[in-house]
Design an enzyme around this catalytic site. Structure first.
Site, short mmCIF file in Angstrom:
data_model
loop_
_atom_site.label_atom_id
_atom_site.label_comp_id
_atom_site.label_asym_id
_atom_site.label_seq_id
_atom_site.Cartn_x
_atom_site.Cartn_y
_atom_site.Cartn_z
N ASP A 111 48.71 73.82 1.93
CA ASP A 111 49.61 74.47 1.55
C ASP A 111 48.89 75.71 0.61
O ASP A 111 49.21 76.56 1.22
CB ASP A 111 49.75 73.45 -0.25
CG ASP A 111 51.17 74.25 -1.65
OD1 ASP A 111 51.87 73.64 -0.83
OD2 ASP A 111 50.68 74.91 -2.03
N HIS A 113 53.66 66.34 2.64
CA HIS A 113 52.75 66.77 2.50
C HIS A 113 51.12 66.87 2.17
O HIS A 113 51.01 67.80 2.53
CB HIS A 113 53.62 67.72 1.12
CG HIS A 113 52.77 68.98 0.78
ND1 HIS A 113 53.22 70.09 1.54
CD2 HIS A 113 52.40 69.42 -0.05
CE1 HIS A 113 52.61 71.08 1.01
NE2 HIS A 113 52.19 70.68 -0.45
#
Length: 295
Positions: free
Chosen positions: A106, A275
């Site tokens: 991320d 995610h």
């Protein structure tokens, strides 16, 4: 702490301020860079295994957790990925490592991308999780992306509006943000979650998160466009992983995109999760990492 057996928790003085770092293991150096809105604790299910063969460093990024949180500037440079990359270089200099491997997720993966572009001789291998380059996101923006990544736009709004929204209910914001994909309530380990929530209650962390996204929408794009114009590309081997229940694989062809930013070999695949790869599917992530790191 039980989640990181054999690791030490340190505060390391660097030119940009005192950085919180979890360190453990032995062998070649490997740095793990976390994402938003987390801290280095997101690596708790991965770092101990990596420490069996590497000396693992898990810092909190600037603006996050319990690392430095510079003030506002008009150009957002203190929160640029170049500045975050500079912290990693300073950290590795502090511990005497010239070359090292980077595993990232991320926002940390965006800092790692810039790190490998700015300091190609320092990064042996790079693994990025659940991103494509920032420039690609913005230049390909359409309605689907804007809806799925709405936080990219409201967090980048002028201060202090987004800060005030989060400050009104930081824990509620955290849970809403991290469950944008359907998630079980117990996704995060209680000790890791406690660290995340302790950080997000800090107004300086909230400011740091917003400044990170403001930098991404301004100065980071300037740096990325300059690199593209000057044909500065990744030189090290690159591993790209993404969650097959998330957005990256649905919206993009990650390997093809990253290959356009790299001169070195690019490999990767989807992982059976959303995610938060390192916390949702640590075993599968470790399998992919070992295959990459041991080549």
């Amino acid at each position: 702490m039980s989640l990181f057996p054999g690791f030490t928790l340190e505060t390391v003085p660097l030119p940009g301020g005192d950085v919180r770092v979890r360190r453990g293991g032995s062998g070649p150096p490997l740095v793990c860079l976390h994402g938003n809105p987390q801290t280095h604790m997101m690596w708790h299910a991965v770092a101990p295994a990596l420490a069996e063969r590497f000396t693992v460093y898990c810092p909190d990024l600037r603006g996050y957790g319990f690392s430095p949180k510079p003030g506002y500037t008009a150009d957002h440079a203190p929160y640029s990925k170049r500045a975050m990359a500079g912290d990693v270089i300073a950290l590795m200099d502090h511990f005497g490592h010239e070359c090292f491997t980077v595993v990232s997720h991320d926002r940390g993966a965006r800092a790692a991308h810039r790190l490998a572009l700015d300091h190609p001789a320092r990064v042996d291998k790079l693994a990025v999780m659940d991103i494509v380059p920032t420039l690609e996101h913005f230049e390909r923006t359409d309605m689907l992306f804007a809806l799925a990544y709405a936080h990219w736009f409201y967090l980048a709004m002028q201060a202090p509006f987004p800060e005030q929204i989060i400050e009104n209910d930081p824990e509620g914001w955290f849970h809403g943000h991290t469950r944008r994909e359907p998630k079980e309530a117990g996704l995060f380990h209680p000790e890791a979650l406690a660290d995340y929530l302790s950080a997000i209650r800090d107004r300086d962390v909230i400011r740091g998160i917003c400044e990170d996204y403001r930098a991404a929408a301004s100065i980071d794009l300037e740096h990325d466009r300059t690199s593209r114009e000057e044909l500065v590309r990744l030189q090290c081997p690159l591993l790209v992983l993404w969650g097959d229940q998330g957005i990256i694989g649905k919206f993009y062809e990650p390997i093809a995109i990253w290959s356009g930013y790299a001169d070195g070999p690019v490999s990767g695949r989807a992982v059976a999760c959303g995610h938060y790869l390192a916390e949702e599917a640590p075993g599968e992530v470790l399998g992919a990492l070992w295959a990459f790191l041991e080549k």
